[in-house]
Every structure is written in C-alpha cells, then in structure tokens.
Design an enzyme around this catalytic site. Structure first.
Site, PDB file in Angstrom:
ATOM      1  N   ASP A   6       0.865  -1.186   0.000  1.00  0.00           N
ATOM      2  CA  ASP A   6       0.000   0.000   0.000  1.00  0.00           C
ATOM      3  C   ASP A   6       0.895   1.227   0.000  1.00  0.00           C
ATOM      4  O   ASP A   6       2.003   1.201   0.541  1.00  0.00           O
ATOM      5  CB  ASP A   6      -0.920   0.008   1.226  1.00  0.00           C
ATOM      6  CG  ASP A   6      -1.865   1.200   1.215  1.00  0.00           C
ATOM      7  OD1 ASP A   6      -2.793   1.203   0.392  1.00  0.00           O
ATOM      8  OD2 ASP A   6      -1.674   2.125   2.024  1.00  0.00           O
TER       9      ASP A   6
ATOM     10  N   GLU B  53       1.080   5.552   0.615  1.00  0.00           N
ATOM     11  CA  GLU B  53       0.497   6.813   1.056  1.00  0.00           C
ATOM     12  C   GLU B  53       1.095   7.897   0.169  1.00  0.00           C
ATOM     13  O   GLU B  53       2.291   7.839  -0.184  1.00  0.00           O
ATOM     14  CB  GLU B  53       0.800   7.085   2.526  1.00  0.00           C
ATOM     15  CG  GLU B  53       0.257   6.035   3.486  1.00  0.00           C
ATOM     16  CD  GLU B  53      -1.254   5.938   3.477  1.00  0.00           C
ATOM     17  OE1 GLU B  53      -1.920   6.939   3.138  1.00  0.00           O
ATOM     18  OE2 GLU B  53      -1.773   4.858   3.810  1.00  0.00           O
TER      19      GLU B  53
ATOM     20  N   GLU C  44      -5.054  18.209   3.215  1.00  0.00           N
ATOM     21  CA  GLU C  44      -6.125  17.222   3.344  1.00  0.00           C
ATOM     22  C   GLU C  44      -5.576  15.800   3.435  1.00  0.00           C
ATOM     23  O   GLU C  44      -6.194  14.925   4.040  1.00  0.00           O
ATOM     24  CB  GLU C  44      -7.099  17.329   2.163  1.00  0.00           C
ATOM     25  CG  GLU C  44      -6.461  17.186   0.789  1.00  0.00           C
ATOM     26  CD  GLU C  44      -5.999  18.517   0.194  1.00  0.00           C
ATOM     27  OE1 GLU C  44      -5.883  18.601  -1.046  1.00  0.00           O
ATOM     28  OE2 GLU C  44      -5.760  19.464   0.978  1.00  0.00           O
TER      29      GLU C  44
ATOM     30  N   HIS D 245      -4.665   3.588   7.532  1.00  0.00           N
ATOM     31  CA  HIS D 245      -4.139   4.743   6.813  1.00  0.00           C
ATOM     32  C   HIS D 245      -2.647   4.934   7.060  1.00  0.00           C
ATOM     33  O   HIS D 245      -2.134   6.048   7.059  1.00  0.00           O
ATOM     34  CB  HIS D 245      -4.910   6.016   7.160  1.00  0.00           C
ATOM     35  CG  HIS D 245      -6.344   5.977   6.719  1.00  0.00           C
ATOM     36  ND1 HIS D 245      -6.719   5.817   5.406  1.00  0.00           N
ATOM     37  CD2 HIS D 245      -7.500   6.055   7.431  1.00  0.00           C
ATOM     38  CE1 HIS D 245      -8.036   5.816   5.322  1.00  0.00           C
ATOM     39  NE2 HIS D 245      -8.536   5.940   6.535  1.00  0.00           N
TER      40      HIS D 245
ATOM     41  N   ASP E 105      -2.240  -0.806   6.357  1.00  0.00           N
ATOM     42  CA  ASP E 105      -3.209  -1.151   5.320  1.00  0.00           C
ATOM     43  C   ASP E 105      -2.773  -2.385   4.546  1.00  0.00           C
ATOM     44  O   ASP E 105      -3.608  -3.194   4.123  1.00  0.00           O
ATOM     45  CB  ASP E 105      -3.392   0.028   4.362  1.00  0.00           C
ATOM     46  CG  ASP E 105      -4.192   1.152   4.983  1.00  0.00           C
ATOM     47  OD1 ASP E 105      -4.708   0.958   6.105  1.00  0.00           O
ATOM     48  OD2 ASP E 105      -4.304   2.224   4.373  1.00  0.00           O
TER      49      ASP E 105
END
Length: 721
Positions: free
Chosen positions: A535, A537, A581, A676, A681
């Site tokens: 995964d 980010e 965000e 997250h 993840d």
C-alpha cells in the site's frame, strides 16, 4: 439465468400482460367489423387513445415498482443472505445474518443464525480434538524453531530448489547488513521464507557442495558435510557449512535428501582485523626503532663517561626523556586508532556500559556492604566485553580496597575516548604503591568465597585493553582505570538492540519442504503462490497531476501465511509539499519526510523485495498508477501479475453495499490496526485476501488466471487514474 436477466424478463412479461390483451382484443374486433363499424370505432376510440395510453403506462410503472420492490426484498435479499452464509461457512464464523426485509426472509435469517450457532458448537468440539492431536507435533516444531532463533550463528534451511524454509534471527540480521542502500533496515533484506538462497549465495558453489556431500555419502564418510567460502554483496566474505536434511525413513537405503542446512559466518571483519593487527605491529616496530636507537646511544654515553659535564649529562637525560615521551605518545595514538584491531580472539559481546556498572554495584553492595555511586557516566556507550569476567574483576578490586584500605565508598565513571572507553573505579583514601598494584594485577582473583583461576591481567588481555592506577592529588582521591574497546557500529545491527515484537518471530515454515520452484504461473493455484501485499500513502489523489508517493508499506504472504516480520516500511521524500487534506488522513507531515530517501532509492529496493511474487493491493489501480509513472525516471518496471482485493470483493459479494477495505474487513471478522499507514493497510489487505481464498474456491476460482479474468469483469475494473 442470473438475477438481472430474470428481472429484465419479468419487466418484459409485465409489459406484455399490460398491453397484449388490449391489442389482441382490438385486432379481433377490427377484423370481424364491417367498414362502417370500423369507421365508427376509429371515431370513438382515437379521441380517447391518449388517455388509455397514459393509464396503461401508469399501470405499467406501478407494476414495475411492485416487481422491483419484490425483486429487491426477495431475490436480492436472498442473494445477499447467500453471500453472508458463505461468509459464515468459509471466512468468518462469528458473522451473523441481519434479519431484514419481509417477515418470511427475516424468519429464514433467524433460522440461519440458529443453525450457525449450533454449527459453531460442533466445530469448537472438533477443533479442540484436532488441537489436542496436533499439540505434540506443534510443540516439537516450536521447540526446534525456538532453538534455531536463539542460536548465535546464522542458520538457514532450504529445500532442494534452494527455497528458504527456515532461518533464525542471526541470519536475518547478518543478511540485512549485506543489503545495499539506505532502505536495508526497513525491508531491503535478502532473506525471507520462500525466497531463493541463490539471491545471496552462488548457485554453482552450493551445487558443488551438494555434489561433495553426495560423494562422501557414496564413500560412507562419517561426516557428510561440505564447507566453502564465497563472496556476497558488497565484497563481503562468507564461510558456509552445508549439512544435508534427510527424509523421515527408518530404512537408511530409502532415505532421500530433501534439503540442506547452511551455517553462515561473515569472516570479512576477522580478516580485516588480522590485516589491521599486522599494520599495528609494523607501525609500532617502525616508529619505535629510531627512538630506541637514540635512547641506546644516550644511555651508552652516560655509562661510558660518568664524569661528563653536568650540562652535557642533562642534555643526554633530556634526549632519553623526550624519546620515552614520544614512544608513549605513539603508543597512545596507536591504541586509540587501532583499538578494534588489538582485541584478542576471546569471544566478546556488545553490552551497555551502564549495565556492567549496575551489575558490579549490585554485587559490591550485596556481598561487600560497600556503598557505591556513579558520576559522569555515558549511558549510551556500548562496550565490547565479556560481562562475567569484567564484573568479577571490578568486584575483586573493590574487595581488595575494602580489606587493605577500609574504604567507605566506591564511585564509577564511564567516558568515551575515541574507539576506547575509560571505566574508572574511584575512592578517597590512602595512596597505594606500584608494587602493591602489580601484585593485585597478577594474583588469581578472589572475593569472599568466590574465586577465579584468572588474574586481573588475564581479563584485561582478553579484552585487548589496559588498566592502570592514578591519583587525583587535588581531590585527595585515587582510581583504577580500565581501558576497554568500544563496540563498533557495524557489529550492532538495529534488531539486536531492541526487540519490541513481543513474541518470537515466525522465521520458519516446515511445509515448504514440499514446495517446488515458485515461478509465477498463471495456472498455478492461488494458495501455492507467494504474494507481496503493498500500500502507498501519497501527497494527494491525483498521480497524473504531480502527486507523489510518501510511504510504501508491504508484507509478504508465503504458503498461506502472512509473514509480519518480513516487511518493507519506508518513508519517501516526495520533493514537494504534502497536501493538508492528505495529512489529516495519514498523519505524515513534511518534517517527517525531510531527510528520507527519494523515490530513486526506495523504488529499486521495493522492487527487490517484490521479486518472484504476485503483487496484491486494495484498489491496486491507484497504487500501480503511481509506480508506472516512475518507470521512466527510475528504470524500475513492475511486470508481475497484480491482484486487487477491491475487484475480488466485487466478484465474491456483488450484492453488498460497500467494498471499502474497512467494510470488507468487518464482514470477514478482521480487526484493522494502523489504518491509513502503508504497512497497516498492507497487513489488513493481506488478511482480507487470505479470508477470501476459500470463498473464491467455493466459486470455482482457484488459479491466478481465473482470479484475474473474474476481476476484469467487475464494474470497478473500469476505473482509471
């Protein structure tokens, strides 16, 4: 016939029932009527035709809504219940069907839950009996694994294809040190279950060693082992011993070799130390020859001419003093520069200096009733020492001080000095003579009823260090100074300092003895393949608009097991700012990324970690798009097959409302930790996939090719990034 086709067929039949009888009746009346009657019919019907059409259309819409409601409650409700039943049967025993919909469906759901409860009770009994039957075998496996994990030597067990099926902590640390790049400590290691040993050692040398073993067995040699020295990555030299593993057969003639055990020792450092010792001896010899010659000439003149003038005599004495001082400085400099090369061959270990002091304080206070304190102690200084003999030496000196000088308190001081450390034992009291210290230094050590055949000088020599006695005249104190080697950084792998795993890592899988070569074959069963679950980010959600990867987390699945200790977890400097965000989601800030390696360094290391495995991710199209956009920059191409748990969820549960990772995990009874984060993840995705395997098998999807083909047919496969 699937549910959607049946719904469309029901709508067509409803339309025919609404319009068919009217049309057929009108045609029959029209055919049997006279021309005048037909004209009258047209005159009567046509003005009201729009109203009839609207009424018919209204009735069709009402009927369509009724059919859709019945279809949703009965057909789709029962299909969803069937998916939930499969979940209970294959993936999540604790899952229960929520009673909803018409009363009949709710009664069926309640009856299903009651049956599941009864089934769980029966399964608990069966599992308890199976666990009891397997306990002895598992105990033996765990004992062997525990023994292997605690061995001081690096041990790797392979099957005949060279696939690693067992390794211990020492092997993991040793081969991690051989990995290249700044990401080695976060997963860029060369070793792992199911990986090939030939990525570390030369295949030809192992094949030759196996040939030597077979030849010795043919000659009935007592020890069927082979030894060889090989070069690994980075020019490191490894000494390897190979011992065969045999099949379990009582008849020695029918036994077959099923694998081999490799004992690996990195001898690079020892060879370098031998070379450094030679340099030290040469340096001391060359540097001292001139000084000794000058001293010899000065002493000869002083001896031959006892009546020389005082000024000339003073000059010769000065020469001797200067040369002695120069030799002393040269010796101190050599000790500082070559401390690690002067260590003896006695086995030493890396130990915190404060631990040595604490152990000595406990024994002194308990056995000698002597108060002790510390001053100027470097709490992060590591020593290269043999703990027991060093602590006993300190206690021995404390005992002699108490017996001869009745000291009331002993203080400890620990300071670094280049590649050496000074450990001082300080006391206030009478001065002692050099002869007394020399006697203590060479006597066999004894404290109370404990004794040792070693002398203080023996212990110091073991450590390749020195000890001397000094006085602090201004403070009216004296101290013994131990000069000890500092642990070298390359001997202290990160995993050796702190083990926060809480349990013994799973570095073994005995079932891999039966595995053959793990090439990625599309027609190979899903359960037989190795996977890298990963995964990413990112700075944002738009890879084509310049967003970058800021973290890659990955974990491997081998032989149906999620290997939580074979991971890749690395932050990446995106060379741009992270969107606010995004920070609210993953919590990774610009400060955390400053100083981290960029994608040019991380991606090749991640590619090595993924080699010979199927890639697996949730919403893999998003992550793969980021990797594909970096192909031109890094030259790294991920060409292996990719499976997506999002698409597989769509295959397994098309009637479920959500296919997000959290929703799937909840359905399958999986608790997610570290959501997250890249690694968190990835671990959750791996557990989800393992739960999906029996559900896919129930649908007849057992091979990688079938899983890929089924995934491509889902709606989510059309999403592009």
């Amino acid at each position: 016939m699937n549910a959607r086709t049946r719904f469309i067929l029901a709508v067509i039949i409803l339309g025919l029932l609404m319009t068919g009888p009217f049309v057929v009746t009108a045609l029959l009346i029209w055919v049997s009527a006279q021309p005048a009657e037909q004209a009258l019919l047209v005159q009567l019907v046509v003005p009201h035709l729009s109203l009839g059409t609207m009424m018919t259309l209204f009735g069709f819409i009402v009927g369509l809504l009724v059919i859709h409601q019945l279809f949703r409650q009965y057909v789709q409700g029962l299909l969803k219940m069937a998916e939930n039943l499969h979940l209970m049967l294959s993936a999540n025993r604790n899952f229960r069907v929520t009673p909803e919909g018409p009363p009949e469906v709710q009664l069926l759901a309640q009856a299903t839950n009651d049956l599941a409860q009864q089934r769980d009770g029966l399964m608990d009994d069966v599992e308890a009996q199976i666990a009891a039957a397997k306990s002895s075998v598992e105990d033996e496996k765990n004992r062997l694994a525990a023994l292997m994990s605690e061995l001081a030597q690096a041990v790797v067990v392979c099957n005949l294809d060279g696939r690693i099926l067992l390794y211990n902590s020492r092997a993991r640390l040793q081969f991690r040190a051989l990995a290249q790049g700044s990401t080695a400590g976060t997963g860029g290691a060369l070793i792992g279950l199911g990986r090939s040993i030939f990525s570390i050692l030369e295949r030809n040398q192992i094949d030759h060693a196996l040939g030597v073993v077979r030849q010795r067995l043919h000659k009935s040699a007592a020890a069927a082992i082979a030894n060889f020295i090989t070069a690994a990555r980075g020019g490191q030299l490894l000494r390897v011993q190979l011992v065969p593993v045999w099949s379990a057969s009582t008849d020695s003639r029918q036994r077959q070799m099923t694998g081999y055990v490799l004992t690996v020792e990195n001898i690079t450092r020892s060879l370098e130390q031998e070379s450094r010792r030679d340099q030290v001896l040469q340096s001391l010899t060359d540097g001292s020859r001139g000084s000794l010659a000058n001293i010899r000439v000065a002493v000869s003149n002083l001896t031959d001419y006892p009546d020389m003038e005082a000024e000339i005599r003073e000059r010769f004495v000065g020469i001797i003093s200067d040369e002695v001082l120069r030799m002393s400085q040269r010796l101190d400099q050599t000790m500082s520069e070559f401390a690690d090369s002067l260590k003896t061959r006695w086995p030493l270990e890396d130990v915190l200096g404060v631990d040595i002091i604490a152990a000595a304080q406990r024994r002194i206070e308990e056995q000698l009733k002597l108060s002790s304190k510390t001053e100027e102690v470097d709490e992060v200084l590591w020593l290269r020492a043999e703990s027991f003999s060093l602590v006993f030496s300190i206690c021995f000196l404390a005992s002699r001080l108490v017996d001869h000088y009745q000291i009331k308190e002993l203080r400890f001081r620990l300071l670094p000095f280049g590649k050496l450390a000074y450990l001082d034992l300080i006391w206030a009291g009478h001065a002692m003579s050099s002869e007394t210290f020399y006697t203590w230094e060479n006597d066999a050590m004894q404290m109370k009823k404990e004794s040792s055949p070693l002398s203080l000088r023996d212990v110091i020599d073991r450590h390749g260090g020195e000890i001397w006695y000094e006085r602090e005249k201004a403070a009216h104190r004296a101290f013994f100074r131990f000069v000890l080697p500092v642990a070298s950084p390359e001997t202290m792998a990160p995993g050796e300092l702190v083990d926060d795993s809480g349990a013994r890592p799973e570095y073994y899988d005995f079932d891999l003895f039966h595995f053959s070569d793990q090439n990625i074959d599309l027609d190979r069963p899903l359960a037989d393949l190795s996977y890298t679950v990963f995964d990413t980010e990112t700075t944002g959600l738009e890879p084509a608009a310049g967003d970058e990867i800021i973290q890659i987390g990955a974990v491997r699945i081998v032989n149906g097991r999620l290997l939580r200790h074979e991971i890749f977890d690395q932050l990446v400097n995106p060379e741009r700012f992270v969107r606010p965000e995004g920070i609210r989601i993953h919590g990774i800030t610009d400060d955390m990324l400053r100083g981290q390696p960029n994608i040019d360094v991380v991606l090749p290391a991640f590619h090595d970690f993924c080699s010979e495995t199927v890639l697996l991710a949730h919403n893999a199209a998003f992550d793969m798009r980021f990797l594909q956009l970096k192909e031109a920059r890094t030259g790294v191409v991920f060409s292996q097959p990719v499976l997506d748990t999002l698409l597989l969820s769509g295959v397994l549960h098309p009637n479920q409302d959500s296919h997000q990772l959290d929703s799937i995990a909840t359905r399958l009874g999986i608790a997610i930790d570290g959501r997250h984060s890249g690694l968190g993840d990835a671990c959750a995705t791996g557990e989800v996939f393992l739960k999906m395997l029996p559900l896919l098998a129930r649908m007849g999807i057992t091979t990688l090719r079938q899983a890929l083909e089924a995934s491509e047919k889902t709606y989510f496969a059309r999403v592009k990034y």
